[in-house]
Design an enzyme around this catalytic site. Structure first.
Site, PDB file in Angstrom:
ATOM      1  N   HIS A 259      -4.555  63.637  50.173  1.00  0.00           N
ATOM      2  CA  HIS A 259      -4.176  62.959  51.314  1.00  0.00           C
ATOM      3  C   HIS A 259      -2.954  63.658  51.864  1.00  0.00           C
ATOM      4  CE1 HIS A 259      -0.948  60.618  49.358  1.00  0.00           C
ATOM      5  NE2 HIS A 259      -1.831  60.519  48.322  1.00  0.00           N
TER       6      HIS A 259
ATOM      7  N   ASP B 210       2.685  64.263  45.746  1.00  0.00           N
ATOM      8  CA  ASP B 210       2.051  63.300  46.348  1.00  0.00           C
ATOM      9  C   ASP B 210       2.026  63.377  47.797  1.00  0.00           C
ATOM     10  OD1 ASP B 210       0.264  60.892  46.540  1.00  0.00           O
ATOM     11  OD2 ASP B 210       1.920  59.547  46.137  1.00  0.00           O
TER      12      ASP B 210
ATOM     13  N   GLU C 299      -3.522  57.466  53.127  1.00  0.00           N
ATOM     14  CA  GLU C 299      -3.912  57.012  51.903  1.00  0.00           C
ATOM     15  C   GLU C 299      -2.906  55.907  51.288  1.00  0.00           C
ATOM     16  OE1 GLU C 299      -3.889  56.578  47.493  1.00  0.00           O
ATOM     17  OE2 GLU C 299      -2.543  57.295  48.496  1.00  0.00           O
ATOM     18  N   GLU C 300      -1.730  55.898  51.708  1.00  0.00           N
ATOM     19  CA  GLU C 300      -0.736  55.359  51.171  1.00  0.00           C
ATOM     20  C   GLU C 300      -0.721  53.627  51.721  1.00  0.00           C
ATOM     21  OE1 GLU C 300       0.830  56.007  48.625  1.00  0.00           O
ATOM     22  OE2 GLU C 300       1.103  58.237  48.397  1.00  0.00           O
TER      23      GLU C 300
ATOM     24  N   ASP D 202      -5.145  64.215  43.561  1.00  0.00           N
ATOM     25  CA  ASP D 202      -4.115  63.275  43.995  1.00  0.00           C
ATOM     26  C   ASP D 202      -3.332  62.783  42.949  1.00  0.00           C
ATOM     27  OD1 ASP D 202      -2.610  61.559  45.376  1.00  0.00           O
ATOM     28  OD2 ASP D 202      -4.054  60.275  45.696  1.00  0.00           O
TER      29      ASP D 202
ATOM     30  N   HIS E  35       6.671  58.657  44.764  1.00  0.00           N
ATOM     31  CA  HIS E  35       7.374  57.749  45.909  1.00  0.00           C
ATOM     32  C   HIS E  35       8.849  57.748  45.978  1.00  0.00           C
ATOM     33  CE1 HIS E  35       3.354  55.352  45.767  1.00  0.00           C
ATOM     34  NE2 HIS E  35       2.926  56.603  45.915  1.00  0.00           N
TER      35      HIS E  35
HETATM   36 ZN   LIG Z   1      -1.288  59.970  46.575  1.00  0.00          ZN
END
Ligand SMILES: [Zn+2]
Length: 469
Positions: free
Chosen positions: A289, A301, A335-336, A363, A433
């Site tokens: 993603h 990520d 995606e998030e 991922d 994140h």
């Molecule tokens: Zn991810």
């Protein structure tokens, strides 16, 4: 080979043993031969060598992350898709953009927080969780109640309080993804559970596998909640300090955030194809993603995953190993914040009656790959496990049953073989994140091993038809 010195020894017992070993070796080399020949060993080597020598994926990752974060719905996210459409085209892919409706949430100015114990105010590193509403302009202030287990909720008086979920990731799990899964409820559903019991705000412990000063964001939901309350994460270090202060006395927390939902917008998935040489109507999709969180630049990520996908396909093309089937690279948008890109992709694929036989996702970061998780019928699963013979020299030894990934899981059809790359997970949740998810945290060689692995997986599965049908 290590058996040679043994065969030189004399003595009846040794001869018998070496005879047995030789037989075993013949048998095992026969089964290797039955499965893979020396050409394949050489081809796999060639793919890894090309990945490690050119480091094209890492160069692309640098270009991607240099342009900043790619929060879903942000202009930077859409820019990234467009830039990589041009890059893919330049490298010989048939490229198109697929329009996707995306939610838009903005963080606003940097959040602030502190706790008040006695006469002292102690600042805390905090960030809004994705999807949260803002606090009042001057911040939200109230006594804080610590929750270390969801079972405690009904025993605590949360009316008018700020709920503090402090549930660490379980350090005993070897896979940090399992530990994450066991702790993520506080972030995702903490606001619902707390507001039901009268809380006016939520702060939760960051989902980090180490104690550090960085807050980790991630999505949260108000689904089913009657009242929406501001929801944030504090760093694990601040969670430890706050918890210690609460053991001695009552503590108040003040936190301030300006995040808000905006009107939804349109962005794109990137689709880049290499037509199949024999069965172009059968599709192998490989992707990651392209959206990221906004605190870092989404290097692991999932910048690394997108580059794994693009590079794996590019390596096959460059080495003249184009698959029989159409190889399609997809950078999924969003995606998030709810997978709208993956859903759109799956819907369009179904409408067009496309035949996906294999879907691969990366991922889980750009760390050294350890294996792949496989979702397939038993027979195909066992066939795919044979890859171990070829890939073990590259550190790839885990071939277990498991899900492919959130994006490719949207693709419908029972017979699609789904595979997820499984890199070493020990450091992933330290940076996940958070502001630490930047290029500096990605080791070029570790990342390139991932690209080599995926290229090898596609090459073998396509050649031996270990795919769905
Ligand atoms: Zn991810």
């Amino acid at each position: 080979m290590t058996h040679i010195p043994f065969s030189k020894r004399s003595g009846f017992r040794t001869l018998r043993l070496s005879g047995l070993m030789a037989l075993l070796l013949v048998l095992s080399s026969f089964s290797v031969k039955a499965q893979f020949d020396s050409t394949e060993v050489a081809v796999i080597k060639q793919l890894y060598t090309a990945a490690l020598s050119s480091q094209q994926g890492y160069k692309w990752l640098k270009e991607l992350t240099d342009a900043g974060p790619r929060l879903t719905g942000s202009p930077q996210a859409t820019e990234a898709v467009k830039r990589f459409a041009l890059i893919a085209e330049k490298h010989g892919f048939k490229t198109r953009l697929q329009r996707v409706k995306v939610p838009v949430w903005t963080r606003g100015e940097q959040e602030t927080a502190y706790f008040m114990a006695g006469l002292e105010n102690t600042p805390m590193n905090i960030c809004a969780l994705g999807g949260s509403i803002a606090t009042p302009e001057n911040g939200l202030e109230a006594e804080v109640v610590e929750i270390t287990n969801f079972n405690q909720l009904d025993l605590l008086d949360l009316k008018g309080k700020i709920a503090f979920f402090n549930i660490p990731m379980n350090p005993a799990f070897i896979s940090t993804f399992s530990a994450y899964g066991g702790a993520v409820k506080q972030r995702w559903a903490g606001a619902i559970e707390a507001s039901k019991r009268g809380a006016i705000g939520v702060i939760c412990r960051s989902l980090s596998s180490s104690i550090n000063p960085y807050p980790h964001t991630g999505s949260m939901t108000y689904r089913g909640a009657e009242v929406k309350i501001p929801s944030a994460a504090i760093s694990t270090l601040d969670a430890e300090n706050l918890s210690a202060a609460l053991k001695a006395e009552k503590v108040k927390v003040n936190f301030k955030m300006q995040c808000a939902w905006q009107d939804s917008a349109y962005s794109y998935n990137l689709i880049a194809e290499l037509p199949g040489t024999e069965k172009p109507e059968e599709i192998i999709v490989i992707g990651g993603h392209i959206d990221s969180w906004d605190l870092g630049t989404g290097a692991h990520d999932d910048g690394a995953g997108c580059m794994h996908a693009l590079e794996a396909a590019y390596l096959l093309k460059q080495q003249n190993l184009l698959p029989k089937r159409t190889l399609r690279v997809v950078f999924f948008m969003n995606e998030e914040f709810g997978l709208s890109g993956a859903r759109e992709y799956a819907e369009q694929a179904e409408k067009a009656n496309e035949k996906h036989v294999l879907a691969i996702e990366s991922d889980a970061g750009g760390f050294s790959p350890r294996g792949i998780s496989i979702s397939a019928e038993d027979e195909t699963l066992e066939q795919i496990k044979n890859l171990r013979e070829l890939l073990e020299p590259y550190g790839i030894h885990q071939f277990g049953k498991g899900g492919g990934g959130a994006d490719i899981n949207q693709i419908k059809g029972e017979n699609v073989v789904k595979i997820g790359l499984r890199p070493d997970s020990q450091r992933y949740f330290e940076i996940h994140h958070s502001a630490l998810d930047v290029l500096d945290q990605v080791n070029a060689r570790e990342m390139e091993l991932g690209s080599g692995t995926l290229a090898a997986v596609i090459y073998i599965l396509d050649k031996y038809d270990w795919v769905g049908y």
